[in-house]
Design a protein around this motif. Sequence first.
Motif, mmCIF file in Angstrom:
data_model
loop_
_atom_site.group_PDB
_atom_site.id
_atom_site.type_symbol
_atom_site.label_atom_id
_atom_site.label_comp_id
_atom_site.label_asym_id
_atom_site.label_seq_id
_atom_site.Cartn_x
_atom_site.Cartn_y
_atom_site.Cartn_z
ATOM 1 N N ARG A 4 37.703 38.906 37.293
ATOM 2 C CA ARG A 4 37.975 39.846 38.374
ATOM 3 C C ARG A 4 37.291 39.403 39.675
ATOM 4 N N SER A 5 36.073 38.896 39.561
ATOM 5 C CA SER A 5 35.370 38.413 40.752
ATOM 6 C C SER A 5 36.066 37.196 41.344
ATOM 7 N N THR A 6 36.539 36.294 40.468
ATOM 8 C CA THR A 6 37.249 35.104 40.940
ATOM 9 C C THR A 6 38.523 35.503 41.676
ATOM 10 N N LEU A 8 39.069 38.309 43.156
ATOM 11 C CA LEU A 8 38.667 38.971 44.392
ATOM 12 C C LEU A 8 38.327 37.945 45.474
ATOM 13 N N LEU A 175 31.183 42.524 45.521
ATOM 14 C CA LEU A 175 30.651 41.206 45.191
ATOM 15 C C LEU A 175 29.132 41.226 45.320
ATOM 16 N N SER A 185 30.214 31.174 44.419
ATOM 17 C CA SER A 185 31.541 31.645 44.023
ATOM 18 C C SER A 185 32.670 30.804 44.616
ATOM 19 N N ARG A 213 42.731 41.548 45.026
ATOM 20 C CA ARG A 213 43.048 40.902 43.749
ATOM 21 C C ARG A 213 44.552 40.730 43.591
#
Length: 220
Positions: A4-6, A8, A175, A185, A213
Amino acid sequence: MAERSTELVRGLLNGYGTTFAEEAGIRLADKPGPLYQLLVLTTLLSARISAGVAVAAARALFAAGYRTPQAMARASWQQRVDALGRGHYRRYDERTARMLGDEAQLCLERWRGDLRRMRAEADGEVRPMRSMLIEFSGIGPTGADIFLREVQGVWPEFRPYLDRKVTAGAAKVGLPAAPDALARSVRAAEVPRLASALVRVALDRTAHPDELRRAARSRR
């Protein structure tokens, strides 16, 4: 969570990741011309005026030929005012035109027109670099942050430079706010783009993590 962070981060880069230098038409490189143009853009962005207007004013100044400190210093105050007006930078045009002339003179007198000399004097240290930037009449602490966020792409000794405006954007979208974690990141070359993206997000009330996303997924 990592996926999910990637997503984002990819959404941020895709939707907001144009640096302000790129938007102003500056091909940033470790050369006197582009570095001076970034200084001009930083001065314009430092005023209480929208980033879009500041970028348009920078483009107008560059289109008028004021791409070097020599050209800026040769221009009259009225010529600088007129160029700023063509970029719709009218609220602070007279004051800014004077500051741009003063800054050009300082660049020529102290750094012989080449901000790489300032880089060498700072010797990789952020604090002296910020102090020297603030000597320019149109640049304060906020302006120093802007310059360093953008220049870290070609002056890697200052990377990652992720100031409070950047970390505010990171917190807004969920984040990690720690600069080192944010920098990890993305690839090193993408850190300036991520910094710009997070600043833009911090200023954009409509930005939402889920939308970012979805934007990332749609570009796969």
